[in-house]
Design a protein around this motif. Structure first.
Motif, PDB file in Angstrom:
ATOM      1  N   VAL A  74       0.850  -1.186   0.000  1.00  0.00           N
ATOM      2  CA  VAL A  74       0.000   0.000   0.000  1.00  0.00           C
ATOM      3  C   VAL A  74       0.886   1.236   0.000  1.00  0.00           C
ATOM      4  N   SER A  75       0.472   2.267  -0.729  1.00  0.00           N
ATOM      5  CA  SER A  75       1.244   3.510  -0.775  1.00  0.00           C
ATOM      6  C   SER A  75       1.366   4.120   0.617  1.00  0.00           C
ATOM      7  N   LEU A  76       2.555   4.575   0.951  1.00  0.00           N
ATOM      8  CA  LEU A  76       2.866   5.133   2.269  1.00  0.00           C
ATOM      9  C   LEU A  76       2.974   6.651   2.153  1.00  0.00           C
ATOM     10  N   ASN A 245     -10.490  12.565   0.983  1.00  0.00           N
ATOM     11  CA  ASN A 245      -9.115  12.184   0.678  1.00  0.00           C
ATOM     12  C   ASN A 245      -8.670  11.151   1.705  1.00  0.00           C
ATOM     13  N   VAL A 246      -7.904  10.150   1.265  1.00  0.00           N
ATOM     14  CA  VAL A 246      -7.499   9.066   2.167  1.00  0.00           C
ATOM     15  C   VAL A 246      -5.985   8.878   2.054  1.00  0.00           C
ATOM     16  N   LEU A 247      -5.297   8.921   3.208  1.00  0.00           N
ATOM     17  CA  LEU A 247      -3.842   8.847   3.250  1.00  0.00           C
ATOM     18  C   LEU A 247      -3.374   7.742   4.191  1.00  0.00           C
ATOM     19  N   PRO A 248      -3.165   6.522   3.706  1.00  0.00           N
ATOM     20  CA  PRO A 248      -2.550   5.499   4.551  1.00  0.00           C
ATOM     21  C   PRO A 248      -1.119   5.918   4.900  1.00  0.00           C
ATOM     22  N   GLY A 249      -0.724   5.682   6.115  1.00  0.00           N
ATOM     23  CA  GLY A 249       0.626   6.053   6.523  1.00  0.00           C
ATOM     24  C   GLY A 249       0.771   6.019   8.021  1.00  0.00           C
ATOM     25  N   SER A 250       1.918   6.433   8.495  1.00  0.00           N
ATOM     26  CA  SER A 250       2.223   6.364   9.926  1.00  0.00           C
ATOM     27  C   SER A 250       1.592   7.536  10.665  1.00  0.00           C
TER      28      SER A 250
END
Length: 471
Positions: A74-76, A245-250
């Motif tokens: 998945v894009s980070l 807007n959706v931002l997968p990440g830490s």
């Protein structure tokens, strides 16, 4: 028809240009045959109505907790990606169609989104089982079912968010009124936990959208896939670009930047108390943005000797082991009156041993894997600490020797107030039981309030109205 000639001309031009038509969005799906269906799962960031790679094409692996295998990469999201998403959300709020359409039309779009979620509910529930370890039958009813209900509920609120008409002092000129008008705050940052990925997203996002805000959603890094599927459904529903807007990440990177960003006007967060304190501080320092926090807890359940014991066991089991114990309103500690303590424990252990622990996609599974490996390790450490401090481990307390992140449903007794497990939330399938002496609570008042030894707890005394005690 538009209400003014200028708006009509702009609407006509947009129609002629095709700006209002649903454009084809290129989605690089990950396809997987699971649960007698083929899943189509987006895996990139969702910014401004398009699925895009993260800055530097950085990615991370999302893991299937049932067997520890990699589902996909998945894009980070990076800091620059957060800035792009916030800019897209701000533009959609200030200049886009979302801020210009009527509240009724906004509600119509949310109803359409709810309908699409219902059409895809089996796919969403399967993704939730695959990515979060949620038992499929529970995910279908709760994780996804309650998400659909939430969007339908808030869709109905869109055209009912009204201000007040207030009479003011009858100074000259008299018979004056003052009007209040409620307006959306703007760009909202939403930081989601991993225990109910889609439902927690829905609880926050539906309310934000109903009020006319735009959102930047940061799903938990270990459970990003239903949020990205949700993003795809917003496109199909016709929600304008940039609104979601959706931002997968830490959390330390994406969540921190959302908290610090001057164009984000509100943060909604569910997670640990420690992180919540940090977010509140960042929101205050950056631009004094509004913030809503849902943090940790240690909810008690008190069981008296005159209760219906079968019902008490049933309620105790569901309050602790529901959703593998990964539940923010789980009963973190049970108090059982001395005369029924041993029998209560015996019946609970008997029920625990009947629970089927296994693949969450199997229809007869009661208890799936814990959400991710780090949480499994935390539960093992939690139980080891309980034993070390002198609590009695009646059953469970260990990882199940099989692939994946499975943990035995666990019961502790002889837990004293000073112990770590009596004070700290496990957020897992761990029942903490303390006993209290018979008659150690004063009689309940007629009002149902219990004037006993536990201020702030809930009275479950048979024959009395349920209510908060010792207020």
């Amino acid at each position: 028809m538009a209400t003014t000639f200028g708006d009509f001309i702009q609407l006509l031009v947009r129609k002629l240009r095709g700006d209002d038509e649903e454009g084809e969005c290129s989605i690089d799906y990950v396809e997987m045959a699971v649960n007698k269906r083929t899943l189509h799962m987006p895996h990139q960031l969702f910014i401004g109505g398009a699925f895009v790679d993260a800055e530097g094409a950085k990615t991370f692996e999302t893991i299937n907790p049932t067997d520890g295998s990699v589902i996909c990469r998945v894009s980070l999201a990076q800091v620059t990606d957060v800035d792009k998403a916030v800019a897209a959300a701000k533009d959609a709020f200030e200049n886009g169609r979302w801020g210009k359409i009527s509240a009724r039309d906004r509600g119509r779009l949310l109803y359409r989104l709810a309908d699409l979620m219902e059409q895809h509910q089996e796919e969403l529930a399967t993704i939730e089982a695959l990515d979060a370890g949620a038992v499929y039958t529970l995910a279908l009813k709760t994780h996804v079912g309650m998400s659909i209900q939430t969007f339908r509920y808030f869709a109905g609120w869109c055209d009912k968010i009204q201000g007040s008409t207030i009479p003011i002092n009858q100074a000259r000129p008299n018979r004056n009124l003052t009007l209040t008008r409620k307006e959306p705050v703007g760009v909202c940052g939403i930081i989601i936990p991993w225990n109910y990925p889609l439902m927690m997203l829905s609880w926050k996002t539906a309310a934000c959208l109903a009020a006319g805000n735009t959102v930047v959603i940061k799903p938990a890094q270990v459970t990003p896939l239903t949020a990205l599927k949700f993003a795809e459904l917003t496109l199909k529903a016709g929600i304008p670009k940039g609104v979601v807007n959706v931002l997968p990440g830490s959390g330390s990177l994406v969540g921190q930047r959302l908290s610090d960003h001057p164009d984000v006007r509100k943060i909604g967060f569910t997670g640990s108390t420690e992180v919540g304190k940090h977010i509140m501080k960042s929101c205050a320092i950056s631009n004094v943005k509004k913030v809503s926090l849902e943090l940790g807890g240690k909810s008690p359940l008190i069981i008296f000797a005159d209760c219906d014991l079968n019902k008490a066991v049933q309620m105790g089991m569901s309050s602790v082991f529901f959703n593998k114990g990964e539940n923010c309103i789980a009963a973190g500690r049970l108090f059982v009156e001395d005369s029924i303590h041993d029998e209560f424990v015996r019946r609970v252990v008997q029920e625990v041993r009947k629970m089927k622990v296994g693949n969450p996609l199997d229809r007869d599974t009661d208890h799936g894997p814990q959400n991710h490996h780090a949480h499994l390790m935390k539960l093992m450490e939690y139980c080891q600490r309980g034993v070390k401090e002198g609590a009695t481990l009646v059953c469970g307390g260990n990882q199940i020797p099989r692939p994946g992140f499975f943990f035995e449903p666990t019961v502790f007794t002889d837990v004293e107030d000073h112990m770590f497990i009596a004070k700290e939330e496990s957020f897992g399938p761990v029942m903490i039981i303390s006993r209290f002496a018979d008659g150690d609570v004063d009689a309940c008042a007629v009002s149902g309030q219990c004037h006993g030894i536990w201020p702030g707890f809930w009275c479950l005394h048979q024959g009395h109205q349920q209510g908060p005690v010792c207020q």
